[in-house]
Design an enzyme around this catalytic site. Structure first.
Site: not given
Length: 429
Positions: A83-85
């Site tokens: 889950v990307s920043a």
């Protein structure tokens, strides 16, 4: 396609939901202050989507921290899904400018970004997210359902061929690093569609927002913006292994799109055992300041452009290794990914030294028979960047089909499916 009504909305009254809502607001405020969110519409979406529903097992404070959450790794421990920043997700969604009612495709499924896209598309939109890994797709599907986004389609497939049964798409957002651009991604865009993709170019990764342009010159993708980013790598047919040279038994590594353009490791090690030459540019930057355009500017100028990573702090510069006896250690400007240039007669990289006000001055350190000339040239290009490019527009990046005529550009990088042309604004530099 906003979330179904349910207990995860902003009006839910449990202590956890109220705390999560406060943390969402704080995260949105931070992203606005840092410039990642620039439109009220996206700010409201970040205040709405419950990120903690996509990071089960994390404390709420970590779920709403501005950091990546890795959800799967391979046997070597390398992340394969995340889950990307939030900041890079916000930047890419601002780049995408998702239209209400849009038909959207996400390539790489974490769940949260698809939910953000669903909120942006609204009840009349359509969002499909695709991932090659069945475990990742199942996880995304469960998280989306638990957060109330059951209308988002989750497909398990290799996205090299896009998703023709759902095309055309108004927007395609790729959330894994891509070395190449398969024809299907361009062909499945609507005539005025946009592709946002973390593209690997000369060892650099940039989130590029491409618009599809079809006219007498041909059907191609033309950039509207490019932002620095980092993502897990593409799997499947689009997988491309990093190319790097490892020096001195692993003390240093050089990352490049094509290591065949660099001298051999043996030759580079020999260059690094010569006395060091140092030159300074008078160009001053803050350490936290984004240098988005500088590495690409240098990559355009130098065929032997690469990126230097120091694997061991302070290494290597002892007699018998790199550097002449008594020489100072290598001092790259960054611990990882410092812009560097390698030729058969010299090796140089950016360095930096601190100034009293907290900024650093950029310079060059070089080795080899032509060290002085290469250091001077590298510093000269840094100075030109500062004078002409630092505060101006970046280059236009155009992706031409591989069978199109050879483009004329400041830099052309040949991939499997496309030729990437990089053009800097004329009359500068």
């Amino acid at each position: 396609m906003a979330a179904d009504p349910g207990p995860t909305g902003r009006d839910a009254g449990s202590p956890e939901d109220l705390r999560a809502a406060a943390l969402r607001d704080a995260l949105a405020d931070r992203l606005i202050a840092e410039g990642a969110i620039t439109t009220p519409r996206l700010a409201e979406v970040f205040r709405t989507v419950p990120r903690h529903r996509f990071t089960p097992g994390l404390p709420l404070e970590l779920a709403y921290a501005n950091q990546v959450v890795f959800v799967k790794r391979d046997r070597s421990g390398v992340p394969t899904s995340s889950v990307s920043a939030p900041d890079i997700q916000a930047i890419m969604l601002e780049q995408a400018a998702v239209p209400p009612g849009g038909r959207l495709l996400e390539i790489g499924s974490g769940g949260y970004n698809a939910a953000l896209m669903a909120e942006l598309a609204g009840p009349d939109g359509e969002v499909t997210t695709v991932d090659i890994d069945p475990d990742v797709a199942d996880r995304a599907r469960a998280c989306l359902a638990g957060a109330g986004y059951r209308a988002v389609r989750v497909v398990t497939a290799d996205a090299e061929d896009g998703l023709p049964e759902r095309a055309p798409f108004d927007r395609i957002v790729v959330t894994v690093e891509a070395w190449d651009l398969p024809p299907a991604w361009r062909e499945q865009l609507a005539p005025d569609g946009r592709l946002v993709v973390p593209l690997r170019l000369r060892g650099l990764t940039r989130s590029v927002a491409f618009d599809r342009v079809a006219d007498a010159a041909g059907d191609r993708l033309v950039s509207r913006s490019a932002r620095m980013c980092g993502f897990v790598k593409m799997q499947g047919a689009g997988r491309h292994a990093d190319e790097e040279l490892v020096l001195n038994g692993g003390d240093l590594s050089l990352d490049a799109d094509d290591v065949r353009l660099l001298p051999s490791a043996r030759r580079l090690e020999a260059l690094l055992r010569t006395p060091r030459v140092e030159r300074w540019s008078d160009v001053q930057v803050w350490r936290w300041e984004p240098w988005d355009t500088l590495p690409l500017w240098l990559a355009t100028e130098f065929p032997g452009y690469c990126q230097l990573t120091l694997e061991v702090p302070g290494a290597p510069a002892v007699p018998g290794q790199f550097g002449a006896p008594g020489a100072a250690p290598l001092e790259p400007a960054l611990r990882s990914g410092t812009p560097a240039v390698a030729t058969p007669s010299a090796f140089a990289y950016l360095t930096a030294h601190p100034l009293p006000d907290g900024r650093v001055e950029l310079g060059a350190q070089a080795f080899g028979p032509e060290a002085a000339a290469l250091a001077a040239k590298l510093v000269g290009r840094v100075t030109a960047w500062d004078r002409e490019r630092r505060y101006g527009p970046g280059p236009t990046i155009t992706a031409w089909p591989i069978n199109a005529p050879e483009p004329r550009a400041d830099l052309v990088v040949v991939k499997k499916h496309v030729r990437i042309a990089v053009d800097w604004p004329r009359g500068q530099g």
